[in-house]
Design a protein around this motif. Structure first.
Motif, PDB file in Angstrom:
ATOM      1  N   LEU A  26      -9.570   7.850   7.815  1.00  0.00           N
ATOM      2  CA  LEU A  26     -10.950   7.174   7.918  1.00  0.00           C
ATOM      3  C   LEU A  26     -11.240   6.579   9.268  1.00  0.00           C
ATOM      4  O   LEU A  26     -12.289   6.763   9.976  1.00  0.00           O
ATOM      5  N   PHE A  30      -5.020   7.799   4.214  1.00  0.00           N
ATOM      6  CA  PHE A  30      -6.606   7.809   3.996  1.00  0.00           C
ATOM      7  C   PHE A  30      -7.178   6.812   4.937  1.00  0.00           C
ATOM      8  O   PHE A  30      -8.044   7.180   5.524  1.00  0.00           O
ATOM      9  N   ASP A  31      -6.815   5.710   5.187  1.00  0.00           N
ATOM     10  CA  ASP A  31      -7.164   4.670   6.060  1.00  0.00           C
ATOM     11  C   ASP A  31      -7.185   5.098   7.542  1.00  0.00           C
ATOM     12  O   ASP A  31      -7.833   4.943   8.445  1.00  0.00           O
ATOM     13  N   MET A  57       0.845  -0.983   0.015  1.00  0.00           N
ATOM     14  CA  MET A  57       0.022  -0.072   0.014  1.00  0.00           C
ATOM     15  C   MET A  57       0.998   1.190  -0.085  1.00  0.00           C
ATOM     16  O   MET A  57       1.834   1.071   0.634  1.00  0.00           O
ATOM     17  N   ALA A 102      -2.581   5.641   0.577  1.00  0.00           N
ATOM     18  CA  ALA A 102      -3.375   4.857   1.126  1.00  0.00           C
ATOM     19  C   ALA A 102      -3.471   4.832   2.669  1.00  0.00           C
ATOM     20  O   ALA A 102      -4.576   4.491   3.270  1.00  0.00           O
ATOM     21  N   TRP A 103      -2.339   4.459   3.071  1.00  0.00           N
ATOM     22  CA  TRP A 103      -2.265   4.339   4.486  1.00  0.00           C
ATOM     23  C   TRP A 103      -2.613   5.740   5.313  1.00  0.00           C
ATOM     24  O   TRP A 103      -3.444   5.476   6.272  1.00  0.00           O
ATOM     25  N   ARG A 139     -13.144  -0.327   1.285  1.00  0.00           N
ATOM     26  CA  ARG A 139     -11.619  -0.014   1.168  1.00  0.00           C
ATOM     27  C   ARG A 139     -11.336  -1.515   1.655  1.00  0.00           C
ATOM     28  O   ARG A 139     -10.206  -1.936   1.131  1.00  0.00           O
ATOM     29  N   LEU A 140     -12.279  -2.224   2.362  1.00  0.00           N
ATOM     30  CA  LEU A 140     -11.979  -3.863   2.537  1.00  0.00           C
ATOM     31  C   LEU A 140     -12.426  -4.650   1.372  1.00  0.00           C
ATOM     32  O   LEU A 140     -12.396  -5.835   1.590  1.00  0.00           O
ATOM     33  N   SER A 141     -12.692  -3.927   0.225  1.00  0.00           N
ATOM     34  CA  SER A 141     -13.017  -4.647  -0.955  1.00  0.00           C
ATOM     35  C   SER A 141     -14.311  -5.571  -0.653  1.00  0.00           C
ATOM     36  O   SER A 141     -14.378  -6.734  -1.076  1.00  0.00           O
ATOM     37  N   LEU A 155     -17.821   3.242   3.923  1.00  0.00           N
ATOM     38  CA  LEU A 155     -16.582   3.592   3.038  1.00  0.00           C
ATOM     39  C   LEU A 155     -15.282   2.619   3.608  1.00  0.00           C
ATOM     40  O   LEU A 155     -14.608   2.052   2.548  1.00  0.00           O
ATOM     41  N   ALA A 156     -15.543   2.374   4.820  1.00  0.00           N
ATOM     42  CA  ALA A 156     -14.276   1.337   5.207  1.00  0.00           C
ATOM     43  C   ALA A 156     -14.572  -0.183   4.523  1.00  0.00           C
ATOM     44  O   ALA A 156     -13.667  -0.682   4.369  1.00  0.00           O
ATOM     45  N   TRP A 157     -16.005  -0.485   4.409  1.00  0.00           N
ATOM     46  CA  TRP A 157     -16.067  -1.691   3.857  1.00  0.00           C
ATOM     47  C   TRP A 157     -15.667  -1.454   2.487  1.00  0.00           C
ATOM     48  O   TRP A 157     -15.180  -2.654   1.803  1.00  0.00           O
TER      49      TRP A 157
END
Length: 143
Positions: free
Chosen positions: A12, A8-9, A1, A5-6, A49-51, A45-47
């Motif tokens: 979040l 953003f996570d 990553m 991305a880190w 990100r978890l695909s 949105l977290a889901w």
């Protein structure tokens, strides 16, 4: 990553923590419901990100949509002047039941104890191995 991305996570996760805290501890009920709905949207949105787009869609529809609408409807049916909580600091009292945590965790882990003790005795074998063993047993009984 990537670093983006880190970041953003992390943003979040921080936003979810802040919105969850605000939804629980705000004294104004309308603001708490709005924070709850925003929390559910960030959870969707977290889901994503978890695909897991299917869970994200359900979270957004049920969590923020239906539940938020029901909470806003219930808030609208309250009598005037009750939009502020009667006891806004009720949830901020220290928990007196912290002494029950060790026995409760012991009781929660108790059903799994036999499984942990018996785990080495369980030998997972392939179906082909089981078929060979069954045929060997059958051939010994026939002769």
């Amino acid at each position: 990553m990537t670093t983006l991305a880190w970041g953003f996570d992390a943003l979040l996760a921080a936003g979810m923590l802040w919105l969850g805290w605000q939804a629980l501890f705000l004294s104004r009920r309308f603001a708490a419901v709005v924070h709850f709905m925003a929390f559910q949207l960030l959870m969707a949105l977290a889901w994503v990100r978890l695909s897991a787009p299917d869970i994200a869609l359900a979270e957004a529809a049920v969590g923020a949509g239906v539940t938020g609408a029901l909470l806003l409807t219930a808030l609208g049916r309250l009598p005037a002047g009750t939009s502020l909580g009667a006891h806004p600091h009720r949830w901020q009292r220290p928990c007196a039941g912290w002494r029950l945590a060790p026995p409760a965790s012991a009781l929660a882990g108790w059903p799994g104890w036999p499984t942990l003790c018996l785990a080495p005795a369980w030998r997972w074998r392939s179906p082909a191995h089981s078929m060979r063993q069954a045929s060997a047993t059958l051939s010994l009984r026939c002769c």
